[in-house]
Design a protein around this motif. Structure first.
Motif, PDB file in Angstrom:
ATOM      1  N   ASN A   1      32.912  68.966 -78.193  1.00 42.63           N
ATOM      2  CA  ASN A   1      32.440  68.903 -76.806  1.00 42.63           C
ATOM      3  C   ASN A   1      32.305  67.430 -76.440  1.00 42.63           C
ATOM      4  OD1 ASN A   1      31.325  69.336 -74.308  1.00 42.63           O
ATOM      5  ND2 ASN A   1      29.686  70.685 -75.031  1.00 42.63           N
ATOM      6  N   MET A   2      33.440  66.791 -76.229  1.00 34.79           N
ATOM      7  CA  MET A   2      33.476  65.344 -76.036  1.00 34.79           C
ATOM      8  C   MET A   2      32.688  64.897 -74.803  1.00 34.79           C
ATOM      9  SD  MET A   2      35.136  63.829 -78.458  1.00 34.79           S
ATOM     10  CE  MET A   2      36.273  64.215 -79.799  1.00 34.79           C
ATOM     11  N   GLY A   3      32.760  65.685 -73.745  1.00 32.27           N
ATOM     12  CA  GLY A   3      32.050  65.315 -72.523  1.00 32.27           C
ATOM     13  C   GLY A   3      30.551  65.278 -72.737  1.00 32.27           C
ATOM     14  N   TYR A   4      30.025  66.314 -73.363  1.00 28.24           N
ATOM     15  CA  TYR A   4      28.580  66.385 -73.626  1.00 28.24           C
ATOM     16  C   TYR A   4      28.158  65.310 -74.627  1.00 28.24           C
ATOM     17  CZ  TYR A   4      24.012  68.540 -74.342  1.00 28.24           C
ATOM     18  OH  TYR A   4      22.662  68.772 -74.407  1.00 28.24           O
ATOM     19  N   GLY A   5      28.986  65.120 -75.671  1.00 29.97           N
ATOM     20  CA  GLY A   5      28.698  64.065 -76.646  1.00 29.97           C
ATOM     21  C   GLY A   5      28.691  62.687 -75.998  1.00 29.97           C
ATOM     22  N   SER A   6      29.603  62.461 -75.051  1.00 31.85           N
ATOM     23  CA  SER A   6      29.653  61.179 -74.336  1.00 31.85           C
ATOM     24  C   SER A   6      28.414  60.988 -73.476  1.00 31.85           C
ATOM     25  CB  SER A   6      30.913  61.114 -73.464  1.00 31.85           C
ATOM     26  OG  SER A   6      32.078  61.147 -74.251  1.00 31.85           O
ATOM     27  N   ALA A   7      27.909  62.077 -72.886  1.00 31.79           N
ATOM     28  CA  ALA A   7      26.686  61.989 -72.083  1.00 31.79           C
ATOM     29  C   ALA A   7      25.511  61.572 -72.951  1.00 31.79           C
ATOM     30  CB  ALA A   7      26.411  63.329 -71.404  1.00 31.79           C
ATOM     31  N   VAL A   8      25.397  62.155 -74.151  1.00 29.60           N
ATOM     32  CA  VAL A   8      24.328  61.778 -75.082  1.00 29.60           C
ATOM     33  C   VAL A   8      24.490  60.316 -75.496  1.00 29.60           C
ATOM     34  CG1 VAL A   8      23.286  62.237 -77.333  1.00 29.60           C
ATOM     35  CG2 VAL A   8      24.081  64.141 -75.920  1.00 29.60           C
ATOM     36  N   ALA A   9      25.730  59.904 -75.790  1.00 29.95           N
ATOM     37  CA  ALA A   9      25.989  58.522 -76.202  1.00 29.95           C
ATOM     38  C   ALA A   9      25.617  57.537 -75.100  1.00 29.95           C
ATOM     39  CB  ALA A   9      27.460  58.357 -76.585  1.00 29.95           C
ATOM     40  N   PHE A  10      25.929  57.885 -73.847  1.00 27.22           N
ATOM     41  CA  PHE A  10      25.622  56.955 -72.753  1.00 27.22           C
ATOM     42  C   PHE A  10      24.111  56.870 -72.528  1.00 27.22           C
ATOM     43  CE2 PHE A  10      25.145  55.564 -68.353  1.00 27.22           C
ATOM     44  CZ  PHE A  10      25.943  54.431 -68.377  1.00 27.22           C
ATOM     45  N   ILE A  11      23.396  57.968 -72.714  1.00 27.76           N
ATOM     46  CA  ILE A  11      21.937  57.919 -72.606  1.00 27.76           C
ATOM     47  C   ILE A  11      21.358  57.013 -73.686  1.00 27.76           C
ATOM     48  CG2 ILE A  11      19.831  59.285 -72.916  1.00 27.76           C
ATOM     49  CD1 ILE A  11      21.066  59.569 -70.158  1.00 27.76           C
ATOM     50  N   MET A  12      21.932  57.065 -74.895  1.00 25.38           N
ATOM     51  CA  MET A  12      21.500  56.162 -75.966  1.00 25.38           C
ATOM     52  C   MET A  12      21.669  54.710 -75.541  1.00 25.38           C
ATOM     53  SD  MET A  12      23.216  58.131 -79.223  1.00 25.38           S
ATOM     54  CE  MET A  12      22.912  56.781 -80.353  1.00 25.38           C
ATOM     55  N   PHE A  13      22.837  54.398 -74.960  1.00 18.57           N
ATOM     56  CA  PHE A  13      23.090  53.029 -74.490  1.00 18.57           C
ATOM     57  C   PHE A  13      22.117  52.645 -73.375  1.00 18.57           C
ATOM     58  CE2 PHE A  13      25.109  50.735 -70.946  1.00 18.57           C
ATOM     59  CZ  PHE A  13      25.195  49.474 -71.511  1.00 18.57           C
ATOM     60  N   ALA A  14      21.892  53.553 -72.422  1.00 20.08           N
ATOM     61  CA  ALA A  14      21.014  53.261 -71.285  1.00 20.08           C
ATOM     62  C   ALA A  14      19.586  53.005 -71.748  1.00 20.08           C
ATOM     63  CB  ALA A  14      21.053  54.418 -70.283  1.00 20.08           C
ATOM     64  N   LEU A  15      19.100  53.797 -72.696  1.00 14.63           N
ATOM     65  CA  LEU A  15      17.743  53.602 -73.225  1.00 14.63           C
ATOM     66  C   LEU A  15      17.612  52.244 -73.903  1.00 14.63           C
ATOM     67  CD1 LEU A  15      17.021  57.139 -74.741  1.00 14.63           C
ATOM     68  CD2 LEU A  15      15.888  56.108 -72.765  1.00 14.63           C
ATOM     69  N   ALA A  16      18.607  51.908 -74.736  1.00 14.01           N
ATOM     70  CA  ALA A  16      18.567  50.616 -75.426  1.00 14.01           C
ATOM     71  C   ALA A  16      18.608  49.465 -74.423  1.00 14.01           C
ATOM     72  CB  ALA A  16      19.735  50.509 -76.400  1.00 14.01           C
ATOM     73  N   LEU A  17      19.442  49.589 -73.396  1.00  7.90           N
ATOM     74  CA  LEU A  17      19.556  48.535 -72.379  1.00  7.90           C
ATOM     75  C   LEU A  17      18.247  48.350 -71.626  1.00  7.90           C
ATOM     76  CD1 LEU A  17      21.343  46.529 -70.827  1.00  7.90           C
ATOM     77  CD2 LEU A  17      21.962  48.412 -69.293  1.00  7.90           C
ATOM     78  N   VAL A  18      17.624  49.447 -71.229  1.00 11.13           N
ATOM     79  CA  VAL A  18      16.361  49.374 -70.485  1.00 11.13           C
ATOM     80  C   VAL A  18      15.273  48.709 -71.331  1.00 11.13           C
ATOM     81  CG1 VAL A  18      14.478  50.763 -69.525  1.00 11.13           C
ATOM     82  CG2 VAL A  18      16.845  51.309 -68.951  1.00 11.13           C
ATOM     83  N   VAL A  19      15.194  49.105 -72.603  1.00 11.71           N
ATOM     84  CA  VAL A  19      14.169  48.540 -73.487  1.00 11.71           C
ATOM     85  C   VAL A  19      14.381  47.042 -73.668  1.00 11.71           C
ATOM     86  CG1 VAL A  19      13.318  48.513 -75.862  1.00 11.71           C
ATOM     87  CG2 VAL A  19      13.675  50.690 -74.696  1.00 11.71           C
ATOM     88  N   VAL A  20      15.630  46.631 -73.878  1.00  9.15           N
ATOM     89  CA  VAL A  20      15.926  45.201 -74.070  1.00  9.15           C
ATOM     90  C   VAL A  20      15.583  44.407 -72.813  1.00  9.15           C
ATOM     91  CG1 VAL A  20      17.784  43.531 -74.401  1.00  9.15           C
ATOM     92  CG2 VAL A  20      17.674  45.559 -75.832  1.00  9.15           C
ATOM     93  N   VAL A  21      15.922  44.939 -71.643  1.00  8.78           N
ATOM     94  CA  VAL A  21      15.613  44.252 -70.382  1.00  8.78           C
ATOM     95  C   VAL A  21      14.109  44.100 -70.211  1.00  8.78           C
ATOM     96  CG1 VAL A  21      15.681  44.480 -67.868  1.00  8.78           C
ATOM     97  CG2 VAL A  21      17.745  44.911 -69.203  1.00  8.78           C
ATOM     98  N   ILE A  22      13.341  45.138 -70.534  1.00 10.90           N
ATOM     99  CA  ILE A  22      11.882  45.078 -70.411  1.00 10.90           C
ATOM    100  C   ILE A  22      11.309  44.019 -71.352  1.00 10.90           C
ATOM    101  CG2 ILE A  22       9.738  46.346 -70.842  1.00 10.90           C
ATOM    102  CD1 ILE A  22      11.183  48.864 -69.877  1.00 10.90           C
ATOM    103  N   ILE A  23      11.756  44.025 -72.616  1.00 16.29           N
ATOM    104  CA  ILE A  23      11.242  43.054 -73.587  1.00 16.29           C
ATOM    105  C   ILE A  23      11.611  41.633 -73.179  1.00 16.29           C
ATOM    106  CG2 ILE A  23      11.417  42.240 -75.972  1.00 16.29           C
ATOM    107  CD1 ILE A  23      11.797  45.112 -76.831  1.00 16.29           C
ATOM    108  N   GLN A  24      12.845  41.424 -72.750  1.00 19.27           N
ATOM    109  CA  GLN A  24      13.281  40.092 -72.334  1.00 19.27           C
ATOM    110  C   GLN A  24      12.516  39.632 -71.096  1.00 19.27           C
ATOM    111  OE1 GLN A  24      14.838  38.279 -74.283  1.00 19.27           O
ATOM    112  NE2 GLN A  24      16.954  38.809 -74.655  1.00 19.27           N
ATOM    113  N   SER A  25      12.236  40.555 -70.176  1.00 17.31           N
ATOM    114  CA  SER A  25      11.485  40.205 -68.967  1.00 17.31           C
ATOM    115  C   SER A  25      10.054  39.817 -69.312  1.00 17.31           C
ATOM    116  CB  SER A  25      11.482  41.389 -67.991  1.00 17.31           C
ATOM    117  OG  SER A  25      12.795  41.711 -67.595  1.00 17.31           O
ATOM    118  N   LEU A  26       9.428  40.572 -70.212  1.00 18.32           N
ATOM    119  CA  LEU A  26       8.061  40.250 -70.641  1.00 18.32           C
ATOM    120  C   LEU A  26       8.023  38.907 -71.365  1.00 18.32           C
ATOM    121  CD1 LEU A  26       6.856  43.746 -71.924  1.00 18.32           C
ATOM    122  CD2 LEU A  26       6.152  42.579 -69.820  1.00 18.32           C
TER     123      LEU A  26
END
Length: 306
Positions: free
Chosen positions: A270-295
């Motif tokens: 189920n490549m589409g669903y797996g890609s959705a999970v993978a992109f959420i992983m990337f989005a979470l990591a990006l948000v956390v890094v932006v928050i830490i860098q901003s602080l």
């Protein structure tokens, strides 16, 4: 006069253009590689997440259906909760433990230099080897850990078979393997602190704890920030140890986003669903890094150390 000024401005603009072109040519190879192996896969993953696709047949556009299904999927939320457990273990156990290990290397204890290499051995080992080693040690019958607790009069524990215990058993292995990495980072940071500052503090009557709180810890703030980013991003994209030791079981008790994404994409096709999970992983990591860098930016702007 105007022609001279015009010529001067034209000369300056040509110099700037040449400088820009030179810089661009030096940056271009790295940017091409980065775009090919980082930016393009991220955008491709986002694109695939909008399709129903098994990886072979034609893709069928379904919009946000994969994300809607994912946010209503209990296993996804269990996986995310387990990733959060890894984040907490990494930030609040691995990093402090790495700092303690680094401080011990500078302690005036005879033979402590030997531990400089001993501490680092777990991190040098292959993750596959570590996973197999600890799986054998956790064996409910013949494992070294259960044999040890049997000698103390306790019954065997199913470390990797009990749903409520398995996640913490794997977390202990993660802490054991990756704490030395942070030890090296902190050791490098401590080496960079001038001895004159400690000598001045000693003259002022500061004890070891005061020197640590007023000199060592504040000056290690950049290292702590870097370590936190590496720990959080690494925790959100964890995969190998969990896949080797438990495969996400028992009953999804150790399922994390990485193993869940792998199963959806490469087991269930189920490549589409797996890609959705993978992109959420990337989005979470990006948000956390932006928050830490901003602080961290706000901390530096304010002039505080911690």
């Amino acid at each position: 006069m105007e022609s001279k000024e015009t010529k001067s401005k034209s000369k300056i603009s040509r110099q700037k253009l040449r400088k820009t072109i030179t810089i661009s040519l030096f940056i271009a190879p790295a940017f091409i590689v980065y775009s090919l192996y980082v930016i393009y896969p991220i955008l491709a993953t986002l694109n695939y997440s909008f399709f129903d696709w098994d990886g072979v047949s034609d893709k069928v556009f379904i919009g946000l259906d994969n994300y809607i299904t994912m946010f209503n999927d209990d296993i996804f939320w269990v996986s995310l909760k387990n990733n959060i457990w890894i984040v907490f273990a990494s930030v609040f156990i691995q990093i402090p433990l790495g700092l303690v290990m680094a401080l011990l290397l500078f302690a005036p204890i005879r033979g402590i230099r030997l531990f400089n290499g001993v501490y680092f051995i777990p991190f040098l080992m292959s993750t596959v080897a570590v996973g197999i080693l600890w799986r054998l040690m956790y064996d409910p019958i013949n494992g070294a850990i259960n044999q040890g607790i049997n000698l103390l009069g306790f019954e065997n524990i199913a470390w990797l078979s009990e749903q409520n215990i398995a996640i913490f058993s794997v977390l202990m292995v993660i802490v054991w393997q990756f704490s030395p990495f942070y030890m090296i980072l902190f050791k490098a940071g401590i080496v960079g602190i001038s001895e004159e500052m400690y000598e001045a503090a000693e003259i002022d009557g500061a004890n070891y704890f005061q020197k640590f709180m007023k000199i060592t810890l504040p000056l290690l703030a950049p290292t702590i920030v870097t370590s936190s980013i590496l720990a959080i991003v690494g925790s959100l994209k964890s995969f190998d140890l969990f896949y080797i030791m438990t495969g996400g079981g028992p009953n999804h008790g150790t399922e994390i986003l990485g193993t869940y994404m792998y199963k959806q994409a490469f087991v269930n096709y189920n490549m589409g669903y797996g890609s959705a999970v993978a992109f959420i992983m990337f989005a979470l990591a990006l948000v956390v890094v932006v928050i830490i860098q901003s602080l961290d930016h706000y901390r530096k702007k304010k002039g505080d150390y911690l």
